[in-house]
Design a protein around this motif. Structure first.
Motif, PDB file in Angstrom:
ATOM      1  N   UNK A 177       0.521  -1.335   0.238  1.00  0.00           N
ATOM      2  CA  UNK A 177       0.715   0.101  -0.194  1.00  0.00           C
ATOM      3  C   UNK A 177       1.058   1.119  -0.242  1.00  0.00           C
ATOM      4  N   UNK A 178       0.460   2.107  -0.834  1.00  0.00           N
ATOM      5  CA  UNK A 178       1.535   3.166  -1.034  1.00  0.00           C
ATOM      6  C   UNK A 178       0.561   4.604  -1.160  1.00  0.00           C
ATOM      7  N   UNK A 179       0.295   4.909  -0.361  1.00  0.00           N
ATOM      8  CA  UNK A 179       0.070   6.933  -0.311  1.00  0.00           C
ATOM      9  C   UNK A 179       0.642   7.235  -1.598  1.00  0.00           C
ATOM     10  N   UNK A 180      -0.301   8.207  -2.288  1.00  0.00           N
ATOM     11  CA  UNK A 180       0.423   8.644  -3.259  1.00  0.00           C
ATOM     12  C   UNK A 180      -0.264  10.408  -3.137  1.00  0.00           C
ATOM     13  N   UNK A 181       0.505  11.441  -3.938  1.00  0.00           N
ATOM     14  CA  UNK A 181      -0.279  12.618  -4.319  1.00  0.00           C
ATOM     15  C   UNK A 181      -1.205  12.333  -5.443  1.00  0.00           C
ATOM     16  N   UNK A 182      -2.821  13.396  -4.799  1.00  0.00           N
ATOM     17  CA  UNK A 182      -3.361  12.822  -5.928  1.00  0.00           C
ATOM     18  C   UNK A 182      -3.225  13.619  -7.348  1.00  0.00           C
ATOM     19  N   UNK A 183      -3.169  12.874  -8.637  1.00  0.00           N
ATOM     20  CA  UNK A 183      -2.831  14.117  -9.380  1.00  0.00           C
ATOM     21  C   UNK A 183      -4.257  14.751  -9.886  1.00  0.00           C
ATOM     22  N   UNK A 187      -4.742  13.065  -1.492  1.00  0.00           N
ATOM     23  CA  UNK A 187      -4.130  11.956  -1.628  1.00  0.00           C
ATOM     24  C   UNK A 187      -4.726  10.571  -1.923  1.00  0.00           C
ATOM     25  N   UNK A 188      -4.376   9.785  -2.529  1.00  0.00           N
ATOM     26  CA  UNK A 188      -4.343   9.042  -2.900  1.00  0.00           C
ATOM     27  C   UNK A 188      -3.807   7.297  -2.044  1.00  0.00           C
ATOM     28  N   UNK A 189      -4.302   6.211  -2.396  1.00  0.00           N
ATOM     29  CA  UNK A 189      -3.560   5.059  -1.990  1.00  0.00           C
ATOM     30  C   UNK A 189      -3.817   4.061  -2.822  1.00  0.00           C
ATOM     31  N   UNK A 190      -2.609   3.251  -3.868  1.00  0.00           N
ATOM     32  CA  UNK A 190      -2.558   2.461  -4.328  1.00  0.00           C
ATOM     33  C   UNK A 190      -2.756   0.530  -3.638  1.00  0.00           C
ATOM     34  N   UNK A 191      -2.695   0.232  -4.137  1.00  0.00           N
ATOM     35  CA  UNK A 191      -2.296  -1.452  -4.103  1.00  0.00           C
ATOM     36  C   UNK A 191      -2.320  -1.895  -4.973  1.00  0.00           C
ATOM     37  N   UNK A 192      -0.994  -2.375  -4.873  1.00  0.00           N
ATOM     38  CA  UNK A 192      -0.132  -3.986  -5.558  1.00  0.00           C
ATOM     39  C   UNK A 192       0.155  -4.843  -5.216  1.00  0.00           C
ATOM     40  N   UNK A 193      -0.320  -5.622  -5.795  1.00  0.00           N
ATOM     41  CA  UNK A 193      -0.111  -7.322  -5.053  1.00  0.00           C
ATOM     42  C   UNK A 193       1.242  -7.551  -6.042  1.00  0.00           C
ATOM     43  N   UNK A 194       1.824  -8.408  -4.996  1.00  0.00           N
ATOM     44  CA  UNK A 194       3.114  -8.776  -5.252  1.00  0.00           C
ATOM     45  C   UNK A 194       3.953  -9.210  -6.640  1.00  0.00           C
ATOM     46  N   UNK A 241       3.085  -8.145  -9.447  1.00  0.00           N
ATOM     47  CA  UNK A 241       1.826  -7.033 -10.230  1.00  0.00           C
ATOM     48  C   UNK A 241       2.772  -6.144 -10.544  1.00  0.00           C
ATOM     49  N   UNK A 242       2.338  -5.735 -12.033  1.00  0.00           N
ATOM     50  CA  UNK A 242       3.133  -4.606 -12.715  1.00  0.00           C
ATOM     51  C   UNK A 242       1.739  -3.363 -12.397  1.00  0.00           C
ATOM     52  N   UNK A 243       1.235  -3.756 -12.469  1.00  0.00           N
ATOM     53  CA  UNK A 243      -0.148  -1.920 -12.314  1.00  0.00           C
ATOM     54  C   UNK A 243      -1.087  -2.384 -10.467  1.00  0.00           C
ATOM     55  N   UNK A 244      -1.061  -1.329 -10.176  1.00  0.00           N
ATOM     56  CA  UNK A 244      -2.029  -1.484  -8.973  1.00  0.00           C
ATOM     57  C   UNK A 244      -3.679  -2.195  -9.077  1.00  0.00           C
ATOM     58  N   UNK A 245      -4.094  -3.391  -7.899  1.00  0.00           N
ATOM     59  CA  UNK A 245      -5.045  -3.190  -8.141  1.00  0.00           C
ATOM     60  C   UNK A 245      -5.963  -2.641  -7.706  1.00  0.00           C
ATOM     61  N   UNK A 246      -5.911  -1.588  -6.917  1.00  0.00           N
ATOM     62  CA  UNK A 246      -6.702  -0.287  -6.580  1.00  0.00           C
ATOM     63  C   UNK A 246      -5.990   0.366  -5.859  1.00  0.00           C
ATOM     64  N   UNK A 247      -6.756   1.681  -7.035  1.00  0.00           N
ATOM     65  CA  UNK A 247      -5.911   2.718  -6.186  1.00  0.00           C
ATOM     66  C   UNK A 247      -7.524   3.852  -6.368  1.00  0.00           C
ATOM     67  N   UNK A 248      -7.488   4.865  -4.685  1.00  0.00           N
ATOM     68  CA  UNK A 248      -8.964   5.557  -4.536  1.00  0.00           C
ATOM     69  C   UNK A 248      -8.565   6.126  -3.574  1.00  0.00           C
ATOM     70  N   UNK A 249      -9.368   7.457  -3.051  1.00  0.00           N
ATOM     71  CA  UNK A 249      -8.939   8.553  -2.520  1.00  0.00           C
ATOM     72  C   UNK A 249      -8.437   8.360  -0.707  1.00  0.00           C
ATOM     73  N   UNK A 250      -7.589   9.095  -0.776  1.00  0.00           N
ATOM     74  CA  UNK A 250      -7.087   8.615   0.700  1.00  0.00           C
ATOM     75  C   UNK A 250      -7.487   9.857   2.005  1.00  0.00           C
ATOM     76  N   UNK A 251      -7.796   9.740   3.115  1.00  0.00           N
ATOM     77  CA  UNK A 251      -8.021  10.992   3.980  1.00  0.00           C
ATOM     78  C   UNK A 251      -6.850  11.766   4.502  1.00  0.00           C
ATOM     79  N   UNK A 252      -7.260  13.020   4.644  1.00  0.00           N
ATOM     80  CA  UNK A 252      -6.675  13.577   4.856  1.00  0.00           C
ATOM     81  C   UNK A 252      -5.638  13.414   6.392  1.00  0.00           C
ATOM     82  N   UNK A 253      -4.778  13.977   7.202  1.00  0.00           N
ATOM     83  CA  UNK A 253      -4.423  14.021   8.366  1.00  0.00           C
ATOM     84  C   UNK A 253      -5.200  15.421   9.179  1.00  0.00           C
TER      85      UNK A 253
END
Length: 165
Positions: free
Chosen positions: A29-35, A40-47, A49-61
């Motif tokens: 799971x990697x929190x990234x800047x939302x383009x 912010x967004x979070x991407x989930x990548x299965x070991x 795999x070249x592409x994320x299985x899921x990319x979604x919004x992430x909560x602000x602190x």
């Protein structure tokens, strides 16, 4: 803020728990800047795999500027959600590549299947027929674009299982 917990017991299965990067149980799971905006967004990548299985919004602190840090509960929820996305994708792909229907033949019900083989060099389909007991009646190779429906299945059976054009 606590220091990251890191266990590097093996190179292949590295567990890493940081505020913006978690690697555990075959997922990252990697929190990234939302383009698209300032969030912010979070991407989930299965070991593996070249592409994320899921990319979604992430909560602000709390500071409304930086992302909320990842934690065990959030990571587990993300793994569950991303796994479900992959499972649905696999089901959809199976449905596209495997079709089955039953039509009435001269000796009773005939199960007709079409399995698409998405081979990069030689894509094709396998059209097969079986009787009510599951005994094979015929199998022919067809174009990967072959459309299986009641009409095409009935015509194939009536032709004596001749290769469709």
């Amino acid at each position: 803020m606590s220091a990251p917990i890191t266990d590097t017991s093996t190179d292949e299965d590295t567990t890493l728990h940081e505020a913006r990067l978690w690697r555990d149980n075959g997922w990252t799971a990697r929190v990234i800047k939302n383009e698209d905006d300032d969030g912010w967004a979070v991407e989930m990548i299965k070991d593996g795999e070249p592409e994320p299985a899921l990319v979604g919004p992430w909560t602000m602190g709390r500071d409304k500027k930086n992302p909320k840090p990842l934690d065990t509960a959030a990571f587990n929820t993300l793994v569950k959600t991303a796994s479900e996305v992959l499972r649905r994708h696999e089901q959809q792909l199976h449905a596209l590549l495997h079709q089955q229907l039953t039509v009435n033949g001269p000796q009773g019900p005939v199960s007709v299947t079409l399995d698409i083989v998405p081979d990069e060099d030689d894509p094709h389909g396998l059209l097969a027929a079986a009787d009510a007991d599951g005994e094979p009646l015929a199998q022919v190779r067809v174009s990967p674009g072959f459309k299986l429906n009641r009409s095409s299945a009935t015509a194939w059976i009536e032709s004596g299982y001749a290769k469709p054009r």
